[in-house]
Design a protein around this motif. Structure first.
Motif, PDB file in Angstrom:
ATOM      1  N   ALA A   2       0.840  -1.201   0.000  1.00 24.79           N
ATOM      2  CA  ALA A   2       0.000   0.000   0.000  1.00 24.79           C
ATOM      3  C   ALA A   2       0.870   1.243   0.000  1.00 24.79           C
ATOM      4  CB  ALA A   2      -0.917  -0.006   1.213  1.00 24.79           C
ATOM      5  N   GLY A   3       0.537   2.187  -0.841  1.00 20.88           N
ATOM      6  CA  GLY A   3       1.233   3.457  -0.909  1.00 20.88           C
ATOM      7  C   GLY A   3       2.549   3.425  -1.663  1.00 20.88           C
ATOM      8  N   SER A   4       2.911   2.289  -2.250  1.00 19.22           N
ATOM      9  CA  SER A   4       4.174   2.228  -2.984  1.00 19.22           C
ATOM     10  C   SER A   4       4.058   2.974  -4.312  1.00 19.22           C
ATOM     11  CB  SER A   4       4.595   0.779  -3.214  1.00 19.22           C
ATOM     12  OG  SER A   4       3.644   0.115  -4.012  1.00 19.22           O
ATOM     13  N   VAL A   5       5.195   3.499  -4.767  1.00 17.02           N
ATOM     14  CA  VAL A   5       5.251   4.234  -6.031  1.00 17.02           C
ATOM     15  C   VAL A   5       6.367   3.628  -6.875  1.00 17.02           C
ATOM     16  CG1 VAL A   5       5.677   6.463  -7.118  1.00 17.02           C
ATOM     17  CG2 VAL A   5       4.418   6.356  -4.964  1.00 17.02           C
ATOM     18  N   THR A  30       0.265 -15.502  -7.012  1.00 15.59           N
ATOM     19  CA  THR A  30      -0.808 -14.537  -6.838  1.00 15.59           C
ATOM     20  C   THR A  30      -0.249 -13.123  -6.829  1.00 15.59           C
ATOM     21  OG1 THR A  30      -2.062 -16.130  -5.550  1.00 15.59           O
ATOM     22  CG2 THR A  30      -2.698 -13.822  -5.330  1.00 15.59           C
ATOM     23  N   TYR A  31      -0.807 -12.269  -7.653  1.00 18.11           N
ATOM     24  CA  TYR A  31      -0.417 -10.865  -7.705  1.00 18.11           C
ATOM     25  C   TYR A  31      -1.369 -10.062  -6.816  1.00 18.11           C
ATOM     26  CZ  TYR A  31       0.390  -6.163  -9.448  1.00 18.11           C
ATOM     27  OH  TYR A  31       0.667  -4.831  -9.541  1.00 18.11           O
ATOM     28  N   ALA A  32      -0.820  -9.189  -5.991  1.00 24.51           N
ATOM     29  CA  ALA A  32      -1.651  -8.337  -5.131  1.00 24.51           C
ATOM     30  C   ALA A  32      -1.114  -6.918  -5.169  1.00 24.51           C
ATOM     31  CB  ALA A  32      -1.647  -8.860  -3.699  1.00 24.51           C
ATOM     32  N   ASP A  33      -2.009  -5.961  -5.269  1.00 21.88           N
ATOM     33  CA  ASP A  33      -1.631  -4.554  -5.199  1.00 21.88           C
ATOM     34  C   ASP A  33      -2.706  -3.802  -4.428  1.00 21.88           C
ATOM     35  OD1 ASP A  33      -3.641  -4.592  -7.131  1.00 21.88           O
ATOM     36  OD2 ASP A  33      -2.549  -3.408  -8.588  1.00 21.88           O
ATOM     37  N   ALA A  34      -2.510  -2.513  -4.248  1.00 12.02           N
ATOM     38  CA  ALA A  34      -3.447  -1.712  -3.463  1.00 12.02           C
ATOM     39  C   ALA A  34      -3.827  -0.460  -4.235  1.00 12.02           C
ATOM     40  CB  ALA A  34      -2.812  -1.322  -2.126  1.00 12.02           C
ATOM     41  N   ALA A  35      -5.029   0.042  -3.965  1.00 14.27           N
ATOM     42  CA  ALA A  35      -5.534   1.231  -4.657  1.00 14.27           C
ATOM     43  C   ALA A  35      -4.678   2.457  -4.378  1.00 14.27           C
ATOM     44  CB  ALA A  35      -6.989   1.487  -4.257  1.00 14.27           C
ATOM     45  N   GLY A  46       7.046  15.648 -24.203  1.00 14.28           N
ATOM     46  CA  GLY A  46       6.399  15.177 -25.425  1.00 14.28           C
ATOM     47  C   GLY A  46       6.786  13.770 -25.823  1.00 14.28           C
ATOM     48  N   GLY A  47       7.549  13.070 -24.993  1.00 12.80           N
ATOM     49  CA  GLY A  47       7.954  11.700 -25.300  1.00 12.80           C
ATOM     50  C   GLY A  47       6.806  10.720 -25.130  1.00 12.80           C
ATOM     51  N   GLN A  48       6.854   9.640 -25.877  1.00 12.37           N
ATOM     52  CA  GLN A  48       5.820   8.606 -25.811  1.00 12.37           C
ATOM     53  C   GLN A  48       5.823   7.961 -24.427  1.00 12.37           C
ATOM     54  OE1 GLN A  48       5.041   6.168 -29.310  1.00 12.37           O
ATOM     55  NE2 GLN A  48       5.614   4.395 -28.091  1.00 12.37           N
ATOM     56  N   ASP A  49       4.628   7.671 -23.904  1.00 11.52           N
ATOM     57  CA  ASP A  49       4.513   7.012 -22.607  1.00 11.52           C
ATOM     58  C   ASP A  49       5.007   5.570 -22.716  1.00 11.52           C
ATOM     59  OD1 ASP A  49       3.419   9.304 -21.458  1.00 11.52           O
ATOM     60  OD2 ASP A  49       1.384   8.730 -22.013  1.00 11.52           O
ATOM     61  N   GLY A  50       5.320   4.967 -21.562  1.00 12.79           N
ATOM     62  CA  GLY A  50       5.900   3.638 -21.512  1.00 12.79           C
ATOM     63  C   GLY A  50       4.883   2.510 -21.529  1.00 12.79           C
ATOM     64  N   ILE A  51       5.380   1.309 -21.276  1.00  8.92           N
ATOM     65  CA  ILE A  51       4.578   0.093 -21.337  1.00  8.92           C
ATOM     66  C   ILE A  51       4.666  -0.639 -20.003  1.00  8.92           C
ATOM     67  CG2 ILE A  51       4.355  -2.171 -22.461  1.00  8.92           C
ATOM     68  CD1 ILE A  51       5.321  -0.827 -25.051  1.00  8.92           C
ATOM     69  N   VAL A  52       3.511  -1.107 -19.512  1.00 10.84           N
ATOM     70  CA  VAL A  52       3.434  -1.865 -18.265  1.00 10.84           C
ATOM     71  C   VAL A  52       2.903  -3.259 -18.586  1.00 10.84           C
ATOM     72  CG1 VAL A  52       2.369  -2.019 -15.975  1.00 10.84           C
ATOM     73  CG2 VAL A  52       2.982   0.226 -16.909  1.00 10.84           C
ATOM     74  N   GLU A  53       3.637  -4.299 -18.125  1.00  5.91           N
ATOM     75  CA  GLU A  53       3.182  -5.684 -18.251  1.00  5.91           C
ATOM     76  C   GLU A  53       3.076  -6.262 -16.849  1.00  5.91           C
ATOM     77  OE1 GLU A  53       4.561  -8.257 -21.702  1.00  5.91           O
ATOM     78  OE2 GLU A  53       6.242  -6.872 -21.484  1.00  5.91           O
ATOM     79  N   VAL A  54       1.943  -6.913 -16.557  1.00  3.80           N
ATOM     80  CA  VAL A  54       1.713  -7.506 -15.247  1.00  3.80           C
ATOM     81  C   VAL A  54       1.330  -8.972 -15.439  1.00  3.80           C
ATOM     82  CG1 VAL A  54       0.442  -7.344 -13.075  1.00  3.80           C
ATOM     83  CG2 VAL A  54       0.887  -5.273 -14.399  1.00  3.80           C
ATOM     84  N   PHE A  55       2.024  -9.868 -14.705  1.00  4.29           N
ATOM     85  CA  PHE A  55       1.758 -11.300 -14.781  1.00  4.29           C
ATOM     86  C   PHE A  55       1.359 -11.808 -13.401  1.00  4.29           C
ATOM     87  CE2 PHE A  55       4.660 -10.426 -18.237  1.00  4.29           C
ATOM     88  CZ  PHE A  55       4.132 -11.162 -19.285  1.00  4.29           C
ATOM     89  N   GLY A  56       0.279 -12.563 -13.326  1.00  9.26           N
ATOM     90  CA  GLY A  56      -0.166 -13.182 -12.082  1.00  9.26           C
ATOM     91  C   GLY A  56      -1.305 -14.145 -12.364  1.00  9.26           C
ATOM     92  N   ALA A  57      -1.282 -15.311 -11.741  1.00 10.02           N
ATOM     93  CA  ALA A  57      -2.282 -16.351 -12.011  1.00 10.02           C
ATOM     94  C   ALA A  57      -3.702 -15.892 -11.690  1.00 10.02           C
ATOM     95  CB  ALA A  57      -1.944 -17.616 -11.215  1.00 10.02           C
TER      96      ALA A  57
END
Length: 168
Positions: A2-5, A30-35, A46-57
């Motif tokens: 929780a609260g991580s950046v 199991t992948y777990a994160d917090a709001a 003006g640079g292109q935004d990056g890519i996020v990949e998330v893996f979890g069963a």
């Protein structure tokens, strides 16, 4: 937790455009994160935004994620197959136009099953260290006439097979 950046943003001190980075989160089971957690891969100047990949069963799609994910070019959850082609980028069908990856000097794409390269891909000239990594849990397929022509300063890492499979 929780609260991580987690930030992989473009360089704000750069005089020119600076793309965001790549973030890969891989849970063994199991992948777990917090709001209250934040993942930011925004480009700068003006640079292109990056890519996020998330893996979890336990993840079904992007609605399974609770973290605040700001400004991403693509958000992939358990990408099964990826296609790299000249067709327009469509994250819903997991296709990337290789030209849309030209602003990155560090590229890391992973798929649970297959990655298919359906075109000739020439990453842009790089004056510093650059790398391209493609990791498939099953096959890395190069269609007839396709290939990667990386110039000086590029390191290529192509991995396929069950031992290299991202865990979904």
């Amino acid at each position: 937790g929780a609260g991580s950046v987690l930030e992989a943003q473009g360089d704000n001190t750069s005089a020119g455009v600076s793309p965001g980075g790549f973030v890969i989160l891989q849970a063994g089971n199991t992948y777990a994160d917090a709001a209250t957690s934040v993942i930011n891969v925004a480009g700068r100047n003006g640079g292109q935004d990056g890519i996020v990949e998330v893996f979890g069963a336990n993840l079904l799609d992007t609605t399974s994620l609770q973290s605040q994910i700001g400004n991403s070019f693509a958000l992939l959850v358990n990408p099964y197959d990826l296609l790299l082609s000249l067709y327009p980028t469509d994250v819903g069908s997991l296709n990337f136009n290789v030209a849309d990856l030209a602003s990155y000097s560090q590229i890391d794409l992973r798929a649970v099953d297959n990655i298919e390269l359906a075109t000739k891909w020439t990453p842009p000239v790089s004056t510093g260290p650059a790398w391209l990594s493609l990791q498939a849990g099953n096959d890395l397929n190069l269609d007839d006439g396709s290939g990667i022509n990386a110039g000086p300063n590029w390191t290529l890492r192509l991995t396929a097979g069950p031992a290299s499979a991202p865990t979904a």
